[in-house]
Design an enzyme around this catalytic site. Structure first.
Site, PDB file in Angstrom:
ATOM      1  N   ARG A   1       1.099  -0.999   0.087  1.00 14.18           N
ATOM      2  CA  ARG A   1       0.193  -0.172   0.123  1.00 14.18           C
ATOM      3  C   ARG A   1       1.144   1.093   0.339  1.00 14.18           C
ATOM      4  O   ARG A   1       2.068   1.314   0.522  1.00 14.18           O
ATOM      5  CB  ARG A   1      -1.054  -0.328   1.087  1.00 14.18           C
ATOM      6  CG  ARG A   1      -1.868  -0.877   1.048  1.00 14.18           C
ATOM      7  CD  ARG A   1      -3.431  -1.101   2.324  1.00 14.18           C
ATOM      8  NE  ARG A   1      -2.901   0.081   3.294  1.00 14.18           N
ATOM      9  CZ  ARG A   1      -3.552   0.788   4.255  1.00 14.18           C
ATOM     10  NH1 ARG A   1      -5.252   0.482   3.424  1.00 14.18           N
ATOM     11  NH2 ARG A   1      -3.039   0.772   5.235  1.00 14.18           N
TER      12      ARG A   1
ATOM     13  N   LYS B   1       3.471 -10.025  10.643  1.00 10.45           N
ATOM     14  CA  LYS B   1       3.286  -9.988   9.048  1.00 10.45           C
ATOM     15  C   LYS B   1       3.717 -11.207   8.620  1.00 10.45           C
ATOM     16  O   LYS B   1       5.076 -11.324   8.552  1.00 10.45           O
ATOM     17  CB  LYS B   1       3.576  -8.423   8.864  1.00 10.45           C
ATOM     18  CG  LYS B   1       2.702  -8.301   7.455  1.00 10.45           C
ATOM     19  CD  LYS B   1       2.555  -6.985   7.023  1.00 10.45           C
ATOM     20  CE  LYS B   1       1.425  -7.135   5.813  1.00 10.45           C
ATOM     21  NZ  LYS B   1       1.453  -5.382   5.430  1.00 10.45           N
TER      22      LYS B   1
ATOM     23  N   ARG C   1      -2.093   0.485  14.502  1.00  9.81           N
ATOM     24  CA  ARG C   1      -1.045  -0.061  15.856  1.00  9.81           C
ATOM     25  C   ARG C   1      -1.448  -0.675  17.017  1.00  9.81           C
ATOM     26  O   ARG C   1      -2.153   0.043  17.313  1.00  9.81           O
ATOM     27  CB  ARG C   1       0.203   0.891  15.991  1.00  9.81           C
ATOM     28  CG  ARG C   1       1.085   1.171  14.681  1.00  9.81           C
ATOM     29  CD  ARG C   1       2.149   0.228  14.005  1.00  9.81           C
ATOM     30  NE  ARG C   1       3.051  -0.258  12.350  1.00  9.81           N
ATOM     31  CZ  ARG C   1       1.923  -0.210  11.733  1.00  9.81           C
ATOM     32  NH1 ARG C   1       0.452  -0.704  11.342  1.00  9.81           N
ATOM     33  NH2 ARG C   1       2.556   0.384  10.635  1.00  9.81           N
TER      34      ARG C   1
HETATM   35  P1  ATP Z   1      -1.019  -0.680   7.090  1.00 10.70           P
HETATM   36  O1  ATP Z   1      -1.228  -1.312   6.122  1.00 10.70           O
HETATM   37  O2  ATP Z   1      -1.407  -0.146   8.287  1.00 10.70           O
HETATM   38  O3  ATP Z   1       0.295   0.682   6.900  1.00 10.70           O
HETATM   39  P2  ATP Z   1       2.019  -1.938   6.548  1.00 10.70           P
HETATM   40  O4  ATP Z   1       2.304  -1.188   7.894  1.00 10.70           O
HETATM   41  O5  ATP Z   1       2.342  -3.394   6.774  1.00 10.70           O
HETATM   42  O6  ATP Z   1       0.540  -1.312   7.961  1.00 10.70           O
HETATM   43  P3  ATP Z   1       1.644  -1.280   3.956  1.00 10.70           P
HETATM   44  O7  ATP Z   1       1.742  -1.018   3.447  1.00 10.70           O
HETATM   45  O8  ATP Z   1       0.881  -3.012   4.485  1.00 10.70           O
HETATM   46  O9  ATP Z   1       2.299  -1.586   5.814  1.00 10.70           O
HETATM   47  O10 ATP Z   1       2.855  -2.985   3.828  1.00 10.70           O
HETATM   48  C1  ATP Z   1       3.314  -2.523   3.920  1.00 10.70           C
HETATM   49  C2  ATP Z   1       5.210  -3.567   5.154  1.00 10.70           C
HETATM   50  O11 ATP Z   1       5.008  -4.267   4.768  1.00 10.70           O
HETATM   51  C3  ATP Z   1       6.611  -2.760   3.950  1.00 10.70           C
HETATM   52  O12 ATP Z   1       6.988  -0.919   4.586  1.00 10.70           O
HETATM   53  C4  ATP Z   1       7.721  -3.230   4.792  1.00 10.70           C
HETATM   54  O13 ATP Z   1       7.786  -3.080   6.569  1.00 10.70           O
HETATM   55  C5  ATP Z   1       6.907  -4.224   5.233  1.00 10.70           C
HETATM   56  N1  ATP Z   1       7.199  -5.957   4.205  1.00 10.70           N
HETATM   57  C6  ATP Z   1       7.295  -6.097   2.577  1.00 10.70           C
HETATM   58  N2  ATP Z   1       7.527  -6.866   2.068  1.00 10.70           N
HETATM   59  C7  ATP Z   1       7.812  -8.081   3.084  1.00 10.70           C
HETATM   60  C8  ATP Z   1       7.163  -9.482   3.657  1.00 10.70           C
HETATM   61  N3  ATP Z   1       7.488  -9.859   2.298  1.00 10.70           N
HETATM   62  N4  ATP Z   1       6.293  -9.500   4.174  1.00 10.70           N
HETATM   63  C9  ATP Z   1       6.375  -9.171   5.611  1.00 10.70           C
HETATM   64  N5  ATP Z   1       6.222  -8.052   5.344  1.00 10.70           N
HETATM   65  C10 ATP Z   1       6.745  -6.964   4.407  1.00 10.70           C
HETATM   66  C1  BTN Z   2       0.971  -5.047   2.177  1.00  5.70           C
HETATM   67  O1  BTN Z   2       0.695  -5.249   3.302  1.00  5.70           O
HETATM   68  O2  BTN Z   2       1.174  -2.968   1.539  1.00  5.70           O
HETATM   69  C2  BTN Z   2       0.739  -5.500  -0.275  1.00  5.70           C
HETATM   70  C3  BTN Z   2       0.747  -6.222   0.119  1.00  5.70           C
HETATM   71  C4  BTN Z   2       0.744  -6.870  -1.371  1.00  5.70           C
HETATM   72  C5  BTN Z   2       1.756  -7.696  -1.677  1.00  5.70           C
HETATM   73  C6  BTN Z   2       0.985  -8.461  -3.409  1.00  5.70           C
HETATM   74  S1  BTN Z   2       2.276  -9.895  -3.946  1.00  5.70           S
HETATM   75  C7  BTN Z   2       1.418 -10.319  -5.307  1.00  5.70           C
HETATM   76  C8  BTN Z   2       0.686  -8.598  -5.591  1.00  5.70           C
HETATM   77  N1  BTN Z   2       1.754  -8.446  -6.781  1.00  5.70           N
HETATM   78  C9  BTN Z   2       1.836  -7.247  -5.854  1.00  5.70           C
HETATM   79  O3  BTN Z   2       3.417  -5.921  -6.255  1.00  5.70           O
HETATM   80  N2  BTN Z   2       1.539  -6.546  -4.709  1.00  5.70           N
HETATM   81  C10 BTN Z   2       0.705  -7.505  -4.490  1.00  5.70           C
END
Ligand code: ATP
Ligand code: BTN
Length: 253
Positions: free
Chosen positions: A54, A120, A251
């Site tokens: 996101r 996560k 959080r």
């Molecule tokens: P929120 O949606 O509450 O902001 P979030 O902090 O998890 O949650 P997202 O945009 O949902 O943010 O997810 C992206 C984040 O997930 C990245 O900033 C990174 O820290 C983490 N991330 C990236 N790749 C992975 C992975 N393969 N497994 C777990 N976490 C990951």
């Molecule tokens: C998040 O937690 O911010 C969302 C992560 C979504 C990752 C998946 S992996 C398959 C698909 N292709 C992408 O580039 N993103 C989603």
């Protein structure tokens, strides 16, 4: 084991399966072709060079046992009266599918994350296109079934994977795609209220003190789950207030 195109194709209720060894992003691929690809088309890859999360964040996508896949779904404008809540439906379907495979300790964090043992393990990114025919959704899912290595510059928070379960990743992704396609189909008929109670059983912060981080401020309260629209319900000074799904991060306090 590598992803098997014909096994995945056979499991689909509709659409085609595209499997890549490497791609920029499975979401980007379906967004590029949304006008020509059929309902239900799935794109999967062994690794993504520009996996996205996101708000422009990166989804770390090494070649590994992890799953990276996206599903295309077309809705008519009038069929979709609660698009934001769809990411809650998707996370619930994933949580239930993993629980059915005896994975204990799966939780969901509003609005789009799947947690395992409090860290996560997966994320969901829904991207849309709209035109005269309606709204076209690309539902992208990343699940850490077995993470090979981690780049801590990209994964900046606690993470987990399901490596201890030794999943047959083809079988699991077939189950997931089938369950997701079924639910995408019925969503306009049943609405989000159909899922509300089930979602709540996986709520990671149920009855805990939380903060909601918006652009320039923080909102504090006690998580009391979600309402029939999928909005977050926080208890604040004895009152229940709701917060719509948007550009906010939840959080624990
Ligand atoms: P929120 O949606 O509450 O902001 P979030 O902090 O998890 O949650 P997202 O945009 O949902 O943010 O997810 C992206 C984040 O997930 C990245 O900033 C990174 O820290 C983490 N991330 C990236 N790749 C992975 C992975 N393969 N497994 C777990 N976490 C990951
Ligand atoms: C998040 O937690 O911010 C969302 C992560 C979504 C990752 C998946 S992996 C398959 C698909 N292709 C992408 O580039 N993103 C989603």
């Amino acid at each position: 084991m590598k992803l098997n195109q014909s096994q995945i194709q056979d499991a689909l209720l509709c659409g085609q399966a595209f499997v890549f060894d490497e791609i920029n992003s499975t979401n980007a691929y379906l967004l590029e072709h949304y006008q020509t690809f059929e309902q239900g088309t799935v794109c999967l890859a062994e690794t993504q060079t520009a996996g996205r999360g996101r708000r422009g964040r990166t989804w770390f996508s090494p070649e590994s046992e992890n799953l990276y896949f996206s599903i295309l779904w077309h809705y008519k404008q009038e069929e979709l009266d609660n698009l934001p809540a769809l990411s809650l439906v998707v996370s619930l379907i994933i949580a239930e599918a993993l629980q059915a495979q005896n994975v204990q300790d799966i939780q969901i964090k509003w609005p789009n994350d799947v947690y395992y043992q409090g860290k996560k393990m997966g994320g969901i990114l829904i991207e849309t296109k709209a035109n005269r025919e309606g709204i076209h959704l690309v539902i992208g899912i990343g699940l850490n079934l077995g993470m090979a290595q981690v780049d801590e510059k990209i994964v900046t928070q606690a993470w987990s994977d399901l490596s201890q379960y030794h999943f047959d990743r083809n079988k699991l992704v077939c189950d997931l795609v089938q369950a997701l396609q079924k639910n995408m189909k019925i969503y306009p008929l049943v609405g989000f209220s159909h899922y509300q109670e089930r979602w709540q059983t996986f709520n990671i912060f149920q009855n805990q003190a939380v903060k909601l981080i918006a652009n320039d401020h923080e909102i504090h309260g006690i998580s009391r789950g979600i309402n029939e629209q999928g909005e977050l319900v926080l208890e604040q000074n004895g009152e229940l207030n709701t917060f719509a799904i948007g550009e906010m991060s939840l959080r624990s306090e």
